[in-house]
Design a protein around this motif. Structure first.
Motif, short mmCIF file in Angstrom:
data_model
loop_
_atom_site.label_atom_id
_atom_site.label_comp_id
_atom_site.label_asym_id
_atom_site.label_seq_id
_atom_site.Cartn_x
_atom_site.Cartn_y
_atom_site.Cartn_z
N PRO A 294 -8.41 -113.88 -39.34
CA PRO A 294 -8.78 -113.95 -37.75
C PRO A 294 -10.07 -113.91 -37.88
CG PRO A 294 -7.25 -112.09 -38.29
CD PRO A 294 -7.40 -112.81 -39.72
N LEU A 295 -10.99 -113.16 -38.59
CA LEU A 295 -12.44 -113.25 -38.40
C LEU A 295 -12.88 -114.49 -38.66
CD1 LEU A 295 -13.11 -109.73 -39.97
CD2 LEU A 295 -12.94 -110.07 -37.71
N LEU A 296 -12.51 -115.10 -39.71
CA LEU A 296 -13.10 -116.37 -39.95
C LEU A 296 -12.53 -117.51 -38.92
CD1 LEU A 296 -12.28 -116.30 -43.71
CD2 LEU A 296 -14.62 -116.20 -42.76
N LYS A 297 -11.61 -117.39 -38.53
CA LYS A 297 -11.14 -118.41 -37.45
C LYS A 297 -11.95 -118.35 -36.15
CE LYS A 297 -6.29 -119.57 -38.45
NZ LYS A 297 -4.79 -119.56 -38.32
N LEU A 298 -12.44 -117.00 -35.86
CA LEU A 298 -13.22 -116.72 -34.47
C LEU A 298 -14.70 -117.22 -34.74
CD1 LEU A 298 -14.07 -115.52 -31.80
CD2 LEU A 298 -14.23 -113.35 -33.05
N SER A 299 -15.16 -117.17 -36.06
CA SER A 299 -16.44 -117.66 -36.61
C SER A 299 -16.33 -119.49 -36.43
CB SER A 299 -17.04 -117.15 -37.96
OG SER A 299 -17.28 -115.89 -37.74
N LEU B 7 -16.95 -108.58 -46.46
CA LEU B 7 -17.63 -108.18 -47.94
C LEU B 7 -17.39 -106.74 -48.19
CD1 LEU B 7 -20.89 -110.42 -47.58
CD2 LEU B 7 -19.26 -110.60 -49.08
N GLU B 8 -17.52 -105.94 -47.25
CA GLU B 8 -17.41 -104.42 -47.47
C GLU B 8 -16.06 -104.21 -47.93
OE1 GLU B 8 -17.39 -100.43 -44.85
OE2 GLU B 8 -19.28 -101.79 -44.72
N GLY B 9 -15.07 -104.95 -47.16
CA GLY B 9 -13.70 -104.72 -47.33
C GLY B 9 -13.49 -105.13 -48.83
N LEU B 10 -14.24 -105.85 -49.40
CA LEU B 10 -14.06 -106.44 -50.78
C LEU B 10 -14.65 -105.68 -51.77
CD1 LEU B 10 -13.63 -110.40 -50.07
CD2 LEU B 10 -11.89 -108.71 -50.82
N GLY B 11 -15.41 -104.76 -51.50
CA GLY B 11 -16.30 -104.06 -52.30
C GLY B 11 -17.39 -104.47 -52.67
N THR B 12 -18.07 -105.07 -51.89
CA THR B 12 -19.38 -105.87 -52.09
C THR B 12 -20.31 -106.11 -50.88
OG1 THR B 12 -20.51 -107.56 -53.49
CG2 THR B 12 -18.66 -108.17 -52.08
N SER B 13 -21.42 -106.60 -51.01
CA SER B 13 -22.22 -107.02 -49.76
C SER B 13 -22.97 -108.04 -50.12
CB SER B 13 -23.35 -105.92 -49.58
OG SER B 13 -24.06 -105.62 -51.02
N SER B 14 -23.59 -108.41 -48.98
CA SER B 14 -24.34 -109.92 -49.05
C SER B 14 -25.45 -109.86 -50.03
CB SER B 14 -25.10 -110.05 -47.72
OG SER B 14 -25.87 -108.95 -47.31
N SER B 15 -26.10 -111.03 -50.32
CA SER B 15 -27.06 -111.09 -51.33
C SER B 15 -28.70 -111.15 -50.34
CB SER B 15 -27.04 -112.30 -51.88
OG SER B 15 -28.26 -112.67 -52.73
N LEU C 138 -18.83 -111.00 -41.16
CA LEU C 138 -18.91 -111.61 -42.90
C LEU C 138 -19.27 -109.90 -43.45
CD1 LEU C 138 -21.02 -114.78 -42.49
CD2 LEU C 138 -18.67 -114.31 -43.41
N ASP C 139 -20.14 -109.25 -43.15
CA ASP C 139 -20.58 -108.04 -43.66
C ASP C 139 -19.33 -107.00 -43.78
OD1 ASP C 139 -23.15 -108.08 -43.97
OD2 ASP C 139 -23.69 -107.44 -42.04
N GLU C 140 -18.33 -107.13 -42.70
CA GLU C 140 -17.13 -106.25 -42.66
C GLU C 140 -16.30 -106.85 -43.76
OE1 GLU C 140 -13.27 -105.97 -40.02
OE2 GLU C 140 -15.18 -106.21 -38.85
N LEU D 25 -18.27 -116.07 -49.15
CA LEU D 25 -18.86 -115.25 -48.08
C LEU D 25 -20.18 -114.89 -47.93
CD1 LEU D 25 -15.58 -112.71 -48.10
CD2 LEU D 25 -16.14 -114.36 -46.36
N ILE D 26 -20.59 -114.47 -49.09
CA ILE D 26 -22.14 -114.19 -49.38
C ILE D 26 -23.00 -115.51 -49.15
CG2 ILE D 26 -23.85 -113.76 -51.12
CD1 ILE D 26 -21.80 -112.12 -52.54
N ASN D 27 -22.53 -116.56 -49.47
CA ASN D 27 -23.15 -117.80 -48.93
C ASN D 27 -23.09 -118.07 -47.74
OD1 ASN D 27 -24.08 -118.47 -51.76
ND2 ASN D 27 -22.46 -119.82 -52.07
N ALA D 28 -22.22 -117.73 -46.78
CA ALA D 28 -21.96 -117.99 -45.48
C ALA D 28 -22.62 -117.08 -44.63
CB ALA D 28 -20.44 -118.05 -45.10
N HIS D 29 -22.95 -115.80 -45.18
CA HIS D 29 -24.03 -114.70 -44.81
C HIS D 29 -25.34 -115.28 -44.67
CE1 HIS D 29 -25.95 -110.98 -44.23
NE2 HIS D 29 -24.86 -110.36 -43.81
#
Length: 174
Positions: free
Chosen positions: A133-138, A65-73, A61-63, A16-20
């Motif tokens: 669903p979010l990944l499928k939309l992207s 990552l936040e749901g997993l308790g982290t953020s982008s790099s 992706l931010d959403e 997710l971080i890499n995709a961001h």
């Protein structure tokens, strides 16, 4: 020792971080392109739409990552944004900038498609069902953009060739 579940979570978060960062790179590539386009209004319009989609992908992706308790790099985001900007600059000095941009954008869309497909596998295997669903939309947005580039490449190439024939490479540039 990490469990299988811990390892999948770590891989998923890294993906997710890499995709961001890749989406930030896409913005830094497309934004200068769209600002320079004059002779290809349909390309500029489609790039503007995809820039909006890309901003939405970053938000999703931010959403996640936040749901997993982290953020982008920030470091990865900046690093890949710089490479995207450099690619746009490199193509801008080419006489056939619009054609080279089309090639690069087509390849880049397929890179993003592969990344989202991989993330979907990790989401499924790791039980991260909220992400699907979010990944499928992207993924669908990237596939649509890749298909649009594929469909429009003949038009872009023919228009470039006609403009070139009328006035040389400087007239055909963008």
């Amino acid at each position: 020792m990490a469990t299988q579940s811990d390892a999948l979570r770590e891989l998923f978060v890294t993906g997710l971080i890499n995709a961001h960062a890749v989406e930030k790179q896409a913005l830094s590539t497309m934004t200068p392109q769209v600002e320079r386009i004059e002779n290809y209004p349909e390309v500029a319009d489609r790039l503007r739409l995809h820039i909006e989609e890309t901003n939405g992908q970053i938000a999703r992706l931010d959403e996640l990552l936040e749901g997993l308790g982290t953020s982008s790099s920030t470091l990865k985001d900046i690093g890949l944004s710089m490479t995207g900007g450099m690619a746009a600059i490199t193509h801008s000095v080419a006489g056939d900038e619009i054609v080279k941009n089309s090639f690069a954008n087509y390849a880049f869309e397929h890179f993003e498609i592969a990344a989202y497909k991989s993330l979907l596998v990790m989401a499924e295997d790791g039980g991260f069902t909220q992400a699907t669903p979010l990944l499928k939309l992207s993924l669908r947005e990237e596939q649509d953009m890749a298909q649009w580039i594929d469909d429009s490449l003949p038009l872009v190439t023919r228009r470039y060739a006609a403009l070139y024939a009328e006035g040389g490479s400087s007239a055909a540039k963008v």
